[in-house]
Design a protein around this motif. Structure first.
Motif, PDB file in Angstrom:
ATOM      1  N   ALA A 262     -39.956  49.164  48.697  1.00  0.00           N
ATOM      2  CA  ALA A 262     -39.007  50.265  48.855  1.00  0.00           C
ATOM      3  C   ALA A 262     -39.525  51.479  48.097  1.00  0.00           C
ATOM      4  CB  ALA A 262     -37.624  49.867  48.338  1.00  0.00           C
ATOM      5  N   PHE A 263     -38.895  52.614  48.367  1.00  0.00           N
ATOM      6  CA  PHE A 263     -39.249  53.834  47.651  1.00  0.00           C
ATOM      7  C   PHE A 263     -38.667  53.836  46.240  1.00  0.00           C
ATOM      8  CE2 PHE A 263     -40.292  56.025  51.713  1.00  0.00           C
ATOM      9  CZ  PHE A 263     -41.504  56.577  51.299  1.00  0.00           C
ATOM     10  N   LEU A 264     -39.451  54.386  45.336  1.00  0.00           N
ATOM     11  CA  LEU A 264     -39.002  54.675  43.978  1.00  0.00           C
ATOM     12  C   LEU A 264     -39.176  56.173  43.769  1.00  0.00           C
ATOM     13  CD1 LEU A 264     -38.304  54.177  40.988  1.00  0.00           C
ATOM     14  CD2 LEU A 264     -40.682  53.463  40.628  1.00  0.00           C
ATOM     15  N   PRO A 265     -38.075  56.953  43.826  1.00  0.00           N
ATOM     16  CA  PRO A 265     -38.212  58.384  43.556  1.00  0.00           C
ATOM     17  C   PRO A 265     -38.911  58.614  42.219  1.00  0.00           C
ATOM     18  CG  PRO A 265     -36.045  57.909  44.442  1.00  0.00           C
ATOM     19  CD  PRO A 265     -36.697  56.574  44.157  1.00  0.00           C
ATOM     20  N   CYS A 266     -39.833  59.554  42.207  1.00  0.00           N
ATOM     21  CA  CYS A 266     -40.745  59.712  41.074  1.00  0.00           C
ATOM     22  C   CYS A 266     -40.058  60.328  39.855  1.00  0.00           C
ATOM     23  CB  CYS A 266     -41.917  60.584  41.493  1.00  0.00           C
ATOM     24  SG  CYS A 266     -43.229  60.686  40.248  1.00  0.00           S
ATOM     25  N   PRO A 267     -40.001  59.605  38.731  1.00  0.00           N
ATOM     26  CA  PRO A 267     -39.513  60.213  37.498  1.00  0.00           C
ATOM     27  C   PRO A 267     -40.496  61.294  37.033  1.00  0.00           C
ATOM     28  CG  PRO A 267     -39.516  57.806  37.349  1.00  0.00           C
ATOM     29  CD  PRO A 267     -40.331  58.166  38.553  1.00  0.00           C
ATOM     30  N   VAL A 268     -39.983  62.417  36.577  1.00  0.00           N
ATOM     31  CA  VAL A 268     -40.865  63.507  36.157  1.00  0.00           C
ATOM     32  C   VAL A 268     -40.477  64.100  34.808  1.00  0.00           C
ATOM     33  CG1 VAL A 268     -41.474  64.151  38.516  1.00  0.00           C
ATOM     34  CG2 VAL A 268     -39.497  65.232  37.419  1.00  0.00           C
ATOM     35  N   SER A 269     -39.373  63.599  34.201  1.00  0.00           N
ATOM     36  CA  SER A 269     -38.894  64.205  32.958  1.00  0.00           C
ATOM     37  C   SER A 269     -37.978  63.222  32.244  1.00  0.00           C
ATOM     38  CB  SER A 269     -38.124  65.496  33.274  1.00  0.00           C
ATOM     39  OG  SER A 269     -36.887  65.199  33.901  1.00  0.00           O
ATOM     40  N   ASP A 270     -37.213  63.729  31.271  1.00  0.00           N
ATOM     41  CA  ASP A 270     -36.221  62.901  30.592  1.00  0.00           C
ATOM     42  C   ASP A 270     -34.844  63.066  31.227  1.00  0.00           C
ATOM     43  OD1 ASP A 270     -35.614  65.467  29.819  1.00  0.00           O
ATOM     44  OD2 ASP A 270     -35.717  65.098  27.653  1.00  0.00           O
TER      45      ASP A 270
END
Length: 424
Positions: free
Chosen positions: A295-303
């Motif tokens: 499945a997709f994992l939306p990309c973490p980019v911050s806190d």
């Protein structure tokens, strides 16, 4: 997105030949005024195609077109590697294909001088979704190319491996992503199989960290073009290097040797938990392991959990050469592969993606269906990399590789991004 298939690791020419004399259109009616080639007694339609997923379905689709058009041969160059170089080489030599596809946005615009203008073909245009058609318009709003499929891009994860590691909630921040990596590592699981050999993958990965959701893709690019926004001032850009650090630490020993195929193979066969790719790779993942639980994992980019990104666009677009000797046939062929039942089967079943054409056909791809929930909830953003300056991937991809090998610092790579952003 550059796309390749297990059977095609280099540029290949697929010639699907057929039998007798030209005549029937895709709906069975008499159509083309094209003349046969004098020597062979048949018409050869030259097609350049950058995709390499769903090739079996494509071959069957082309064969059926030939069968309904006796005397027509569809000659397809499937060029999934070095696509831009190979197409530009043909353009430069005057060997312009009758039908060819390119990435929407900046890449497509430089080919519009060769493109047939569809703007007055209302009956055909009405078959497409308006937002998809917008990706093929020039600055004057004329429709110079026709859209292929919607594609969604982000991290893709192996649900079974996450469960094995006791990860019950998807990470939404950089800290949570690092904790997930630690849990996977504790279970002896390779967290990342980032295809870092592919500079285009790294370029696309970087755009998650460039995104400002208040501006979306076009707004970010506009501010970069005007000079109002600098890479060093982007709120999330420096987290790109933290992400790359995690990919190196919790990935294979030689990360730059991992190509797209190896990456997808590892993910599908439970050898790695996370890759970066789009749902265009569904058919290849299925070929490696049709039972893979992904499945997709939306990309973490911050806190900030609200900053996670899943990027969506109608990314590839098809052009008909306006000076084709077989213009009407070329138009008919493009309409056929994008709008006919056979064409929709190719896109929905073979590739597993949502077509730009209006359709009620069920989409086979699990990833495309997974992404649709994010799209419907307005939780996706546009694509930056297709409207970046031409040639940008040749600058930023190698710089990111150099960071991963320790040959460049984050500051140097950030400077490369900034210096390389040259508005054409």
């Amino acid at each position: 997105m550059k796309k390749k298939t297990l059977a095609v690791l280099m540029t290949a020419t697929l010639t699907v030949s057929c039998l007798a004399a030209c005549g029937n259109s895709s709906d069975g009616s008499k159509g083309s005024d094209d003349k046969k080639d004098a020597d062979s007694g048949e018409i050869t339609l030259q097609v350049f195609d950058a995709h390499a997923y769903g090739l079996d379905e494509y071959a069957e689709m082309a064969k059926k077109f030939e069968e309904s058009h006796p005397g027509v041969k569809i000659e397809v160059q499937h060029a999934s590697n070095d696509t831009n170089t190979l197409l530009q080489s043909r353009i430069n030599s005057g060997d312009i294909p009758d039908v060819f596809d390119v990435e929407s946005g900046t890449a497509a615009q430089k080919y519009y001088e060769y493109a047939y203008d569809w703007s007055d073909e209302k009956e055909i245009l009405d078959k497409f979704k308006e937002t998809a058609l917008d990706t093929g318009k020039n600055e004057e709003g004329k429709v110079m190319s026709l859209p292929w499929t919607y594609e969604n891009m982000g991290l893709i994860y192996n649900k079974d491996l996450f469960e094995k590691a006791g990860i019950t909630e998807l990470p939404e921040t950089m800290d949570e992503l690092e904790e997930a990596c630690k849990k996977l590592d504790a279970e002896g699981i390779t967290a990342f199989a980032l295809p870092a050999k592919e500079t285009w993958v790294l370029q696309q990965l970087a755009t998650h960290f460039m995104m400002d959701k208040s501006l979306d893709a076009e707004g970010v690019v506009e501010k970069l073009n005007s000079g109002d926004l600098k890479f060093e001032d982007m709120k999330n850009f420096q987290n790109l290097f933290r992400f790359l650090d995690l990919a190196v630490k919790y990935g294979p020993d030689k990360p730059l040797e991992i190509d797209w195929e190896t990456s997808e193979n590892m993910l599908a066969n439970n050898e790695a938990a996370i890759i970066h790719m789009g749902d265009w790779c569904q058919s290849t993942l299925d070929s490696f392991n049709p039972d893979a639980n992904l499945a997709f994992l939306p990309c973490p980019v911050s806190d900030n959990a609200d900053d996670v990104t899943l990027l969506s666009s109608c990314n590839w677009t098809y052009i008909v050469n306006k000076d084709s000797e077989h213009l009407e046939l070329a138009k008919e062929y493009l309409e056929y592969i994008l709008t006919s039942e056979e064409g929709q089967k190719w896109m929905c079943d073979g590739v597993g993606a949502v077509p730009g054409v209006k359709t009620e056909m069920e989409v086979k791809g699990a990833l495309a269906n997974d992404a649709s929930a994010y799209v419907e909830e307005d939780k996706t953003n546009g694509w930056i990399h297709t409207i970046e300056p031409n040639g940008y991937v040749d600058i930023v991809g190698p710089a990111m590789q150099a960071y991963m090998t320790g040959d460049m610092t984050a500051e140097q790579v950030t400077e490369e991004f900034q210096n390389g952003w040259v508005v054409q």
